[in-house]
Motif scaffolding. Structure first.
Motif, PDB file in Angstrom:
ATOM      1  N   ASP A   1       0.665  -1.025  -0.234  1.00 44.01           N
ATOM      2  CA  ASP A   1      -0.005   0.169  -0.318  1.00 44.01           C
ATOM      3  C   ASP A   1       0.775   1.623   0.073  1.00 44.01           C
ATOM      4  O   ASP A   1       1.600   1.515   0.819  1.00 44.01           O
ATOM      5  CB  ASP A   1      -0.750   0.206   1.170  1.00 44.01           C
ATOM      6  CG  ASP A   1      -1.931   1.218   1.071  1.00 44.01           C
ATOM      7  OD1 ASP A   1      -1.842   1.383   0.115  1.00 44.01           O
ATOM      8  OD2 ASP A   1      -2.753   1.170   2.144  1.00 44.01           O
ATOM      9  N   GLU A   2       0.983   2.092  -0.998  1.00 40.98           N
ATOM     10  CA  GLU A   2       1.523   3.126  -0.979  1.00 40.98           C
ATOM     11  C   GLU A   2       1.215   4.406  -1.250  1.00 40.98           C
ATOM     12  O   GLU A   2       1.617   5.468  -1.456  1.00 40.98           O
ATOM     13  CB  GLU A   2       2.053   3.081  -2.822  1.00 40.98           C
ATOM     14  CG  GLU A   2       3.923   1.841  -2.814  1.00 40.98           C
ATOM     15  CD  GLU A   2       3.761   2.361  -4.185  1.00 40.98           C
ATOM     16  OE1 GLU A   2       3.831   3.204  -5.127  1.00 40.98           O
ATOM     17  OE2 GLU A   2       4.408   0.901  -4.415  1.00 40.98           O
ATOM     18  N   LEU A   3      -0.166   4.253  -0.871  1.00 41.81           N
ATOM     19  CA  LEU A   3      -1.187   5.627  -0.283  1.00 41.81           C
ATOM     20  C   LEU A   3      -0.754   6.101   0.589  1.00 41.81           C
ATOM     21  O   LEU A   3      -1.224   5.622   1.591  1.00 41.81           O
ATOM     22  CB  LEU A   3      -2.660   5.220  -0.670  1.00 41.81           C
ATOM     23  CG  LEU A   3      -3.399   5.186  -2.177  1.00 41.81           C
ATOM     24  CD1 LEU A   3      -4.851   4.282  -2.372  1.00 41.81           C
ATOM     25  CD2 LEU A   3      -2.828   5.883  -2.921  1.00 41.81           C
ATOM     26  N   ARG A   4      -1.299   8.047   1.019  1.00 40.55           N
ATOM     27  CA  ARG A   4      -0.205   8.097   2.362  1.00 40.55           C
ATOM     28  C   ARG A   4      -1.601   8.146   3.093  1.00 40.55           C
ATOM     29  O   ARG A   4      -3.290   8.362   2.961  1.00 40.55           O
ATOM     30  CB  ARG A   4      -0.434   9.947   1.340  1.00 40.55           C
ATOM     31  CG  ARG A   4       1.018   9.703   1.255  1.00 40.55           C
ATOM     32  CD  ARG A   4       1.419  11.507   0.721  1.00 40.55           C
ATOM     33  NE  ARG A   4       2.298  11.505  -0.084  1.00 40.55           N
ATOM     34  CZ  ARG A   4       2.590  12.454   0.254  1.00 40.55           C
ATOM     35  NH1 ARG A   4       2.932  13.617  -0.392  1.00 40.55           N
ATOM     36  NH2 ARG A   4       4.646  12.870  -0.603  1.00 40.55           N
TER      37      ARG A   4
ATOM     38  N   GLN B   1     -14.154   9.369   2.951  1.00 45.59           N
ATOM     39  CA  GLN B   1     -14.291  10.654   3.240  1.00 45.59           C
ATOM     40  C   GLN B   1     -14.870  11.790   2.009  1.00 45.59           C
ATOM     41  O   GLN B   1     -14.982  12.668   2.045  1.00 45.59           O
ATOM     42  CB  GLN B   1     -13.841  11.551   4.060  1.00 45.59           C
ATOM     43  CG  GLN B   1     -13.341  10.620   5.019  1.00 45.59           C
ATOM     44  CD  GLN B   1     -12.653  11.458   6.040  1.00 45.59           C
ATOM     45  OE1 GLN B   1     -11.433  12.162   5.842  1.00 45.59           O
ATOM     46  NE2 GLN B   1     -12.115  11.021   7.955  1.00 45.59           N
ATOM     47  N   MET B   2     -14.315  11.369   0.788  1.00 42.49           N
ATOM     48  CA  MET B   2     -14.612  12.123  -0.257  1.00 42.49           C
ATOM     49  C   MET B   2     -15.796  11.692  -0.991  1.00 42.49           C
ATOM     50  O   MET B   2     -16.680  10.612  -0.663  1.00 42.49           O
ATOM     51  CB  MET B   2     -13.524  11.909  -1.658  1.00 42.49           C
ATOM     52  CG  MET B   2     -11.853  11.975  -1.159  1.00 42.49           C
ATOM     53  SD  MET B   2     -11.384  11.938  -2.251  1.00 42.49           S
ATOM     54  CE  MET B   2      -9.513  12.145  -2.436  1.00 42.49           C
TER      55      MET B   2
ATOM     56  N   GLU C   1      -3.907  10.410   4.581  1.00 38.26           N
ATOM     57  CA  GLU C   1      -4.496  12.100   4.108  1.00 38.26           C
ATOM     58  C   GLU C   1      -5.225  11.654   2.951  1.00 38.26           C
ATOM     59  O   GLU C   1      -6.477  11.851   2.808  1.00 38.26           O
ATOM     60  CB  GLU C   1      -3.518  13.116   4.240  1.00 38.26           C
ATOM     61  CG  GLU C   1      -2.630  12.624   2.605  1.00 38.26           C
ATOM     62  CD  GLU C   1      -1.139  13.005   3.640  1.00 38.26           C
ATOM     63  OE1 GLU C   1      -0.419  13.258   3.022  1.00 38.26           O
ATOM     64  OE2 GLU C   1      -0.901  12.225   3.821  1.00 38.26           O
ATOM     65  N   TYR C   2      -4.658  10.100   2.228  1.00 42.45           N
ATOM     66  CA  TYR C   2      -5.587   9.488   1.478  1.00 42.45           C
ATOM     67  C   TYR C   2      -6.648   8.985   1.627  1.00 42.45           C
ATOM     68  O   TYR C   2      -6.859   8.011   1.001  1.00 42.45           O
ATOM     69  CB  TYR C   2      -5.004   9.781  -0.408  1.00 42.45           C
ATOM     70  CG  TYR C   2      -4.028  10.380  -0.788  1.00 42.45           C
ATOM     71  CD1 TYR C   2      -4.095  11.277  -0.415  1.00 42.45           C
ATOM     72  CD2 TYR C   2      -2.467  10.141  -1.028  1.00 42.45           C
ATOM     73  CE1 TYR C   2      -3.327  12.744  -1.518  1.00 42.45           C
ATOM     74  CE2 TYR C   2      -2.124  10.921  -1.980  1.00 42.45           C
ATOM     75  CZ  TYR C   2      -2.057  11.613  -1.865  1.00 42.45           C
ATOM     76  OH  TYR C   2      -1.283  12.660  -2.737  1.00 42.45           O
ATOM     77  N   ASN C   3      -7.826   9.127   1.732  1.00 42.06           N
ATOM     78  CA  ASN C   3      -8.773   8.509   2.494  1.00 42.06           C
ATOM     79  C   ASN C   3     -10.110   8.668   1.217  1.00 42.06           C
ATOM     80  O   ASN C   3     -11.197   9.637   2.006  1.00 42.06           O
ATOM     81  CB  ASN C   3      -9.367   9.158   4.014  1.00 42.06           C
ATOM     82  CG  ASN C   3     -10.375   8.196   4.484  1.00 42.06           C
ATOM     83  OD1 ASN C   3     -11.420   7.554   4.589  1.00 42.06           O
ATOM     84  ND2 ASN C   3     -10.977   8.498   5.931  1.00 42.06           N
ATOM     85  N   PHE C   4     -10.378   7.206   0.759  1.00 40.73           N
ATOM     86  CA  PHE C   4     -11.552   7.660  -0.373  1.00 40.73           C
ATOM     87  C   PHE C   4     -12.681   8.234   0.077  1.00 40.73           C
ATOM     88  O   PHE C   4     -13.594   8.247  -0.590  1.00 40.73           O
ATOM     89  CB  PHE C   4     -11.132   6.534  -1.117  1.00 40.73           C
ATOM     90  CG  PHE C   4      -9.638   7.580  -2.154  1.00 40.73           C
ATOM     91  CD1 PHE C   4     -10.135   8.396  -2.845  1.00 40.73           C
ATOM     92  CD2 PHE C   4      -8.201   6.115  -2.294  1.00 40.73           C
ATOM     93  CE1 PHE C   4      -8.645   8.648  -3.958  1.00 40.73           C
ATOM     94  CE2 PHE C   4      -7.726   6.514  -2.281  1.00 40.73           C
ATOM     95  CZ  PHE C   4      -7.496   7.642  -3.707  1.00 40.73           C
TER      96      PHE C   4
END
Length: 81
Positions: free
Chosen positions: A11-14, A21-22, A16-19
């Protein structure tokens, strides 16, 4: 003994990239445009520096078309003389 193979992708996503919540994302928003076909081109970096946007590219290409048409017209006239 066999070595364990790691099948899961790292998993390379940071964080703060919480999809989850988008909001406002629409699945298939551009699917019709895609089905109609696209006419996208990738400009080389040196060319992209000269043209700031699609309007500039279109203007330059239209000018090139006019020059080519004039050149073709002149060639036809010279051949008939």
């Amino acid at each position: 003994m066999k070595k364990e193979v790691e099948n899961e992708m790292e998993d390379e996503l940071r964080p703060e990239y919480n999809f989850a919540q988008m909001k406002g994302g629409v699945r298939g928003k551009y699917v019709e445009r895609y089905r109609l076909g696209t006419n996208l081109v990738l400009l080389d970096p040196d060319v992209a520096q000269v043209f700031p946007d699609d309007a500039a590219v279109n203007e330059a290409l239209r000018l090139l078309i006019q020059v080519a048409q004039r050149q073709q017209s002149n060639t036809v006239v010279q051949q008939t003389e």
